[in-house]
Design an enzyme around this catalytic site. Structure first.
Site, mmCIF file in Angstrom:
data_model
loop_
_atom_site.group_PDB
_atom_site.id
_atom_site.type_symbol
_atom_site.label_atom_id
_atom_site.label_comp_id
_atom_site.label_asym_id
_atom_site.label_seq_id
_atom_site.Cartn_x
_atom_site.Cartn_y
_atom_site.Cartn_z
ATOM 1 N N HIS A 193 4.683 4.418 5.709
ATOM 2 C CA HIS A 193 5.505 3.582 4.857
ATOM 3 C C HIS A 193 6.036 2.358 5.610
ATOM 4 C CE1 HIS A 193 9.102 3.158 2.021
ATOM 5 N NE2 HIS A 193 8.055 2.595 1.498
ATOM 6 N N GLU A 435 -4.793 9.320 -7.123
ATOM 7 C CA GLU A 435 -4.696 9.303 -5.659
ATOM 8 C C GLU A 435 -4.905 10.692 -5.061
ATOM 9 O OE1 GLU A 435 -0.841 7.682 -4.549
ATOM 10 O OE2 GLU A 435 0.107 8.537 -6.310
ATOM 11 N N ASP A 459 -3.438 7.356 -0.487
ATOM 12 C CA ASP A 459 -3.410 8.811 -0.585
ATOM 13 C C ASP A 459 -4.781 9.381 -0.913
ATOM 14 O OD1 ASP A 459 -0.789 9.750 0.057
ATOM 15 O OD2 ASP A 459 -0.084 8.620 -1.663
ATOM 16 N N CYS A 506 -4.233 -0.167 -6.403
ATOM 17 C CA CYS A 506 -3.025 -0.685 -5.763
ATOM 18 C C CYS A 506 -2.842 -0.141 -4.342
ATOM 19 C CB CYS A 506 -1.789 -0.398 -6.607
ATOM 20 S SG CYS A 506 -1.482 1.358 -6.836
#
Ligand code: PEP
Ligand code: MG
Length: 579
Positions: A193, A435, A459, A506
């Site tokens: 992240h 994902e 993911d 995305c």
């Protein structure tokens, strides 16, 4: 000295930085049980009290350095830590231990820390459990002060390259405001992240460099090459000139691309491709508009939940969503419901207590289990939809039952809002992220019940290849071009086209210019990425011919299982003649 880490090599216009190293003192010495003599008890108490003051001063200095326009959340993050320092669990309890048992200050703090961590670990509420990271952070500050560290950070980090073991998202944003040139961290993968955040803030970063804080020296000149995952310490004059020239070339290229910024993303043969931005922080909205995005394809909402004691209320969320809707001046926004857990914890560098957090209670799983957490968010997103073009997107779907439960909850929430006389868009499009491989394989069934799909490659690749996106030891195996990954992407695109619903991507793959042509060839017409990647992607789209790319893609897939595919990929999609 050259240190390198295998990343996925996302290319960007801001991939290189040159500057002096600033080593964040994040090393905490090992702490063992130690007792002191009875006579030195009060001296030890005073030493502990001084360390508390020093930790407090450090936090206060950082707080004062936050510029006025910074998100409230950052201030709240520091305030939470200041409050924790004041709490008797840290301000008084260790002192009792020093006085009663003649423990050293370090050991007294350690004992209390262990007690606190245990309490947090045993908490029922998974959200509160993640606050354990805050305790660790604050205790770490006091430990460093006891070890004689805690130099306040320099007033500004302008053109400095921060070297740290790990950074929380809040650290990352703070440093961006202090003008940091780049980051180097020991932990994390290119899709963690913090790395995604650094990229969206346009800060070059190399993560996962083992022992970087020991190998690199305070103040030495560093070159960070974010695209190659390389850090050069004390580069030779020749190397320095080479990198300065590369930086200059990138600046010129950016200026050149900016000249065409207002040209819409039509392919050479006239098809319009939707170019969306991924956003998370208020500052991303400016970057979205500056780079002329057609909308927001992913608004990550986790940041609203981070760095605070309790989840945000419905009204607080509504305020944040309306600020985004207003700020975007009429372009559509896709708000993703909460994806807390795994790499996105409330303070950014810990995990929900599961043996394997990425397979644990995360995203929609957590939301369905905790309706008290989920429903205020659904209400806020729905209410925001009354004021502008909002889409709602569900992360981490794996089963149809989960989808059904979520859709039921959304319908129930709409009925409640209606009964209360609160406005919302009754036709709000509801989409799902694909994902998890199971969802990709069965994408047809998801496509039948949703208004749009979006492929989350970060993911999807992690779960398909069993490669932890956070783990620096295995991230060289993270391969967007693995035939299994490409097959799943293709299955998902085909399912959406068959159901006649929009399909986008995305994950970070969508913003990597190396893959733009392949993704277009596979049928994607909507790409969502960090705002800084929009310029380059638009240029590639404008020089692409879809018919030609369709043919190349068929040739590529025909040979997908024939062996090493990278040379084939390079030949078909990265050379100039592929345009
Ligand atoms: C993804 O998984 O590709 C994605 C976009 O979601 P996140 O990175 O927030 O998990
Ligand atoms: Mg994801």
């Amino acid at each position: 000295m050259t240190l390198s880490c295998l990343g996925i090599g996302i290319s960007s216009l801001h991939e290189i930085a040159i500057g002096d190293a600033y080593l964040l003192q994040q090393h905490t010495p090992e702490i063992n049980k130690r007792e002191i003599s009875a006579e030195s008890t009060e001296q030890e108490v005073a030493r502990y009290a001084n360390a508390l003051t020093s930790a407090r001063n450090k936090l206060t200095t950082i707080r004062q350095q936050i510029p006025g326009e910074t998100a409230k959340d950052i201030r709240a993050f520091i305030d939470t830590h200041l409050l924790m320092l004041e709490d008797s669990a840290l301000s008084e309890a260790p002192i009792e231990l020093i006085r009663q048992h003649h423990y050293s200050a370090e050991w007294a703090l350690q004992v209390r820390r262990d007690e606190l961590v245990k309490i947090f670990d045993e908490m029922e509420d998974p959200y509160l459990r993640t606050r354990k990271d805050d305790v660790e952070h604050v205790v770490g500050l006091v430990q460093i002060a006891l070890a004689g560290g805690n130099e306040p950070p320099p007033d500004n980090l302008h053109d400095r390259i921060v070297v740290a073991r790990d950074l929380t998202p809040a650290d990352t944003i703070l440093m961006k405001h202090q003008g940091v040139a780049a980051f180097v961290t020991e932990f994390g993968g290119p899709l963690s992240h913090t790395a995604i955040l650094a990229r969206s803030l346009g800060i070059p970063a190399v993560v996962g460099i083992h022992q970087a804080t020991q190998l690199l020296q305070q103040g030495e000149t560093l070159v960070v090459d974010g695209a190659q995952g390389v850090v050069l310490a004390q580069p030779s004059p020749k190397m320095l000139v080479h990198y300065q020239n590369r930086m200059r070339a990138l600046e010129l290229r950016e200026a050149e691309l900016r000249r065409h910024i207002d040209l819409p993303a039509f392919t050479h043969d006239g098809e319009r491709i939707a170019l969306f931005a991924n956003i998370e922080l208020p500052e991303d909205i400016d970057a979205t508009l500056q780079n002329r995005a057609d909308g927001v394809g992913l608004f990550r909402t986790e940041f609203l939940y981070m760095n605070r004691r309790t989840p945000p209320t419905e009204e607080e969320q509504l305020e944040a969503y309306l600020a985004a809707v207003d700020g975007l001046k009429g372009i559509p926004i896709t708000i993703r419901t909460l994806d807390l857990g795994a790499d996105k914890t409330t303070s950014g560098n810990g995990c929900l207590p599961s043996v394997n957090p990425a397979l644990g209670l995360r995203a929609i799983r957590l939301c369905l289990k905790e309706p008290r957490l989920f429903i205020p968010q659904l209400r806020a997103i729905l209410r925001a939809s009354a004021k502008g073009p909002v889409r709602l997107m569900i992360p981490m779907l794996s089963s149809l039952q989960q989808l059904q439960d979520t859709l039921d909850l959304i319908e129930q929430t709409k009925r409640d809002l209606q009964a209360e006389g609160l406005d919302f868009d009754p036709q709000i499009p509801v989409g799902g992220m694909i994902e998890i491989p199971a969802a990709a394989i069965t994408a047809r069934s998801f496509a039948r019940q949703l208004d749009f799909l979006s492929i989350g490659t970060n993911d999807l690749i992690q779960y398909t290849l069993a490669v932890d996106r956070m783990d620096e030891e295995v991230n060289f195996l993270f391969d967007p071009l693995h035939p299994a990954v490409l097959q799943l992407i293709r299955t998902t695109i085909d399912a959406a086209l068959e159901a006649n619903i929009p399909i986008g991507m995305c994950g970070e793959m969508a913003g990597d210019p190396r893959f733009t042509r392949l993704l277009l060839g596979m049928g994607l017409r909507e790409l969502s990425m960090q705002p800084s990647a929009l310029l380059e992607t638009r240029e590639i789209i404008r020089s692409s011919n879809l018919k030609d790319l369709g043919q190349r893609t068929r040739e590529f897939f025909a040979q997908l299982y024939e062996g090493e595919i990278t040379p084939l990929f390079d030949r078909l999609f990265t050379n100039d003649h592929a345009h």
